[in-house]
Write an enzyme that holds these catalytic residues in place. Structure first.
Site, PDB file in Angstrom:
ATOM      1  N   TYR A 153      11.928  18.095  -5.980  1.00  0.00           N
ATOM      2  CA  TYR A 153      13.326  17.978  -5.553  1.00  0.00           C
ATOM      3  C   TYR A 153      13.896  16.703  -6.156  1.00  0.00           C
ATOM      4  CZ  TYR A 153      17.349  17.471  -2.387  1.00  0.00           C
ATOM      5  OH  TYR A 153      18.612  17.336  -1.860  1.00  0.00           O
ATOM      6  N   ASP A 174      11.227  10.671 -11.913  1.00  0.00           N
ATOM      7  CA  ASP A 174      12.057  10.494 -10.732  1.00  0.00           C
ATOM      8  C   ASP A 174      11.216   9.731  -9.704  1.00  0.00           C
ATOM      9  OD1 ASP A 174      13.435  10.633  -8.396  1.00  0.00           O
ATOM     10  OD2 ASP A 174      13.905  12.767  -8.511  1.00  0.00           O
ATOM     11  N   LYS A 179      17.307   4.795  -2.611  1.00  0.00           N
ATOM     12  CA  LYS A 179      17.608   3.842  -1.533  1.00  0.00           C
ATOM     13  C   LYS A 179      16.607   2.709  -1.341  1.00  0.00           C
ATOM     14  CE  LYS A 179      16.190   7.977   0.858  1.00  0.00           C
ATOM     15  NZ  LYS A 179      16.322   9.013  -0.119  1.00  0.00           N
TER      16      LYS A 179
HETATM   17  N1  HOZ Z   1      15.811  15.477   1.437  1.00  0.00           N
HETATM   18  C1  HOZ Z   1      15.408  14.352   2.172  1.00  0.00           C
HETATM   19  C2  HOZ Z   1      13.946  14.140   2.160  1.00  0.00           C
HETATM   20  N2  HOZ Z   1      13.244  14.472   1.013  1.00  0.00           N
HETATM   21  C3  HOZ Z   1      15.893  14.390   3.583  1.00  0.00           C
HETATM   22  C4  HOZ Z   1      17.139  13.640   3.692  1.00  0.00           C
HETATM   23  C5  HOZ Z   1      17.620  13.356   5.112  1.00  0.00           C
HETATM   24  O1  HOZ Z   1      17.688  14.242   5.939  1.00  0.00           O
HETATM   25  O2  HOZ Z   1      17.960  12.227   5.357  1.00  0.00           O
END
Ligand code: HOZ
Length: 427
Positions: free
Chosen positions: A144, A239, A267
């Site tokens: 992802y 990534d 982040k």
């Molecule tokens: N897609 C995020 C974890 N791989 C989750 C993001 C969230 O819900 O803060």
């Protein structure tokens, strides 16, 4: 456990947010029950709206290596806020954070700050296309890279968690340029290069997959990607939104000693504030506007709050000692969970690289999406709920990673293992 306030907040939230949340996995749909509404975080703990305390292994999905509300990070944000929250103009803080990141990851010769991991990956791919003047990209099944159209193809994280097909709304013409290979399977990558000669702009990979649960690269996989991309004049993008500073202080590229052409970060470089970045070889980065023609921009890019929090957080984790401690704590947790499952006779597969880990309820070694999806999601859901009842907050999906912080002490890990022992016995 009393969660009355969370229950009523969730009801109210469903009237204003689709599914009651602002990001899908948080809705707990894969594990049953209902999401907890969080009031505050402190160190290794989260506190919900009803005042219940949980040991947190989500840590805002990874970035909080220094735990919640670390005093140094909070102080940096407070001081920055007093000086103004956004300038839309360059500031010295940007240079300081850039240099700090480059110290950790010397393969990043130039960098551009953005506001999220999604922005970082979509910009890095535009850059790779601009550099190669090609259009196709390769990604891996179950990886992802944020929710940009071209990347929502056989994606991990929430898409995998909710068992969704590729998202409606993604134009088929866009998706057609995204080719999908199997993680840890170089032959599947070679086949795509053979089928589309001189047309592949980039290979983008989570060097340690984290968004289908943690799946480490098999020996030779990343090396193979490096040599195939070099051979075909294709840009290799690591990534490291999740792995950056998590699998090693220099990220997966340092751990495995592979030099990607471009790296994306999220982040974690903002101490948990909304920030991202892409960077890499100077020759490629010089194409980014205004140095070059590839356009990408943003008013909040490099904003002083995120830069200040990032500088503070990265300086806290610079110490070698801090890495030794983190590695030991993660190792203790892994060993203890393995022991607890064994005692309870529950077959699990554990994966861990540095401070990222997953416990798969499976008898099959996870090496790619096909093996990962064999895991027993129902059993994971039961385990998750038991852990929650016992005060441990795990990611609400079998297909996500767990993380620890420098504030997860021996005592906290012991408490977690007691909860795990009990949870394995009953799930
Ligand atoms: N897609 C995020 C974890 N791989 C989750 C993001 C969230 O819900 O803060």
């Amino acid at each position: 456990m009393n969660i009355t306030k969370s229950i009523s907040l969730f009801q109210e939230a469903q009237t204003v947010f689709p599914g009651g949340v602002n990001s899908p996995v948080r809705a707990f749909r894969a594990v049953g029950g209902q999401p907890l509404f969080i009031q505050r975080g402190e160190g290794a703990y989260l506190f919900d709206a009803d005042g219940n305390r949980y040991i947190d292994y989500v840590l805002s999905w990874g970035p909080l290596i220094t735990g919640h509300a670390h005093p140094d990070v909070v102080k940096a944000i407070q001081e920055a806020a007093l000086m103004g929250t956004s300038y839309g103009a360059p500031s010295p803080l940007e240079i300081e954070l850039a240099k700090s990141i480059m110290d950790f990851m010397p393969n990043i010769e130039m960098i551009r700050f953005v506001n999220s991991g999604t922005e970082a990956t979509m910009s890095a791919l535009r850059l790779a296309r601009a550099y190669t003047r090609r259009e196709k990209i390769i990604k891996f099944d179950g990886c992802y890279h944020g929710h940009a159209d071209m990347l929502l193809v056989q994606a991990g994280s929430g898409v995998a968690t909710l068992g969704l097909p590729d998202s409606p709304g993604v134009p088929s013409t866009v998706a057609a340029d995204t080719l999908v290979a199997n993680f840890n399977d170089l032959e599947s990558v070679e086949a795509l290069f053979k089928k589309w000669p001189d047309q592949i702009a980039a290979v983008i990979v989570e060097p340690v997959a984290g968004n289908m649960g943690v799946v480490p690269p098999l020996p030779g996989f990343l090396e193979g990607l490096r040599s195939l991309t070099t051979q075909h004049g294709t840009v290799l993008i690591f990534d490291e939104v999740m792995t950056g500073f998590r699998v090693h202080k220099g990220g997966a590229q340092t751990l495995y000693n592979i030099k990607p052409d471009l790296t994306t970060l999220g982040k974690v470089i903002g101490g948990g504030l909304p920030v991202g970045a892409y960077g890499g070889r100077r020759e490629i980065m010089q194409l980014v506007a205004p140095a070059g023609p590839m356009y990408q921009a943003g008013t909040l890019s490099g904003n002083p709050l995120a830069m200040s929090a990032g500088i503070a957080a990265l300086s806290l984790i610079r110490e070698e000692k801090c890495w030794e401690k983190l590695e030991q704590a993660a190792g203790r947790l892994e060993a203890g969970i393995g022991e607890a499952a064994k005692r309870a006779g529950v077959p699990i597969q554990q994966t861990r690289v540095g401070t990222m880990f997953t416990t798969f309820f499976s008898e099959t070694k996870p090496v790619d999406w096909n093996t990962v999806k064999a895991a027993d999601k129902i059993q994971f859901g039961k385990f998750f709920q038991k852990m929650l009842e016992n005060g441990v907050y795990l990611a609400p999906s079998q297909f996500e990673a767990g993380f620890i912080s420098i504030l997860h002490t021996d005592e906290i890990i012991e408490k977690t293992l007691e909860a795990a022992m009990e949870a394995f016995r009953t799930c």
